[in-house]
Design an enzyme around this catalytic site. Structure first.
Site, PDB file in Angstrom:
ATOM      1  N   ALA A   8      43.240  42.332  30.851  1.00 35.88           N
ATOM      2  CA  ALA A   8      42.948  41.771  32.167  1.00 35.88           C
ATOM      3  C   ALA A   8      42.286  42.788  33.106  1.00 35.88           C
ATOM      4  O   ALA A   8      41.836  42.432  34.183  1.00 35.88           O
ATOM      5  CB  ALA A   8      44.230  41.250  32.805  1.00 35.88           C
ATOM      6  N   CYS A   9      42.211  44.036  32.685  1.00 36.17           N
ATOM      7  CA  CYS A   9      41.698  45.127  33.527  1.00 36.17           C
ATOM      8  C   CYS A   9      40.185  45.283  33.376  1.00 36.17           C
ATOM      9  O   CYS A   9      39.684  45.465  32.263  1.00 36.17           O
ATOM     10  CB  CYS A   9      42.406  46.421  33.127  1.00 36.17           C
TER      11      CYS A   9
END
Length: 119
Positions: A8-9
């Site tokens: 998700a980064c």
């Protein structure tokens, strides 16, 4: 070469894109699912040349809940920090690349990823 990521980064996705563009041979470790052991954290810290508080995301909710900003940053408290990182892996700064020469980098910039590639 291994890269610790959170999918998700955006910094992690950027690092993966650069590694792919450069044709790097690497293994992905989704460290939120495959949580590093205390020994693995110690090993990565040694490779980075950093202390656990240096790779702790102190702005995260878990960090605030634990009160890590108030924790001492000294040798006597080192294991407390390592335990927090293993129990709350979302606190680990990302991405971390372990380079082929035995070193590691926190690869939050293109320059850092390229540095890891050159090792």
């Amino acid at each position: 070469m291994e890269i610790w990521i959170n999918p998700a980064c955006s910094k992690c996705r950027g690092a993966l894109s650069l590694l792919d563009a450069e044709g790097a041979d690497y293994t992905v470790r989704r460290y939120l699912e495959d949580v590093p052991s205390p020994d693995e954290i110690r090993d990565v810290l040694g490779r980075l040349g950093l202390e656990p508080w240096d790779i702790t995301r102190t702005g995260e909710a878990d960090a605030k809940e634990l009160g890590v900003d108030e924790w001492p940053r000294d040798a006597a408290s080192r294991e407390r920090w390592i335990t927090a990182l293993t129990e709350h892996p979302g606190l680990i700064q990302r991405p971390i690349i372990t380079a082929q020469d035995g070193s590691a980098v926190v690869a939050r910039s293109e320059e850092a990823v390229r540095d890891a590639l050159g090792r």
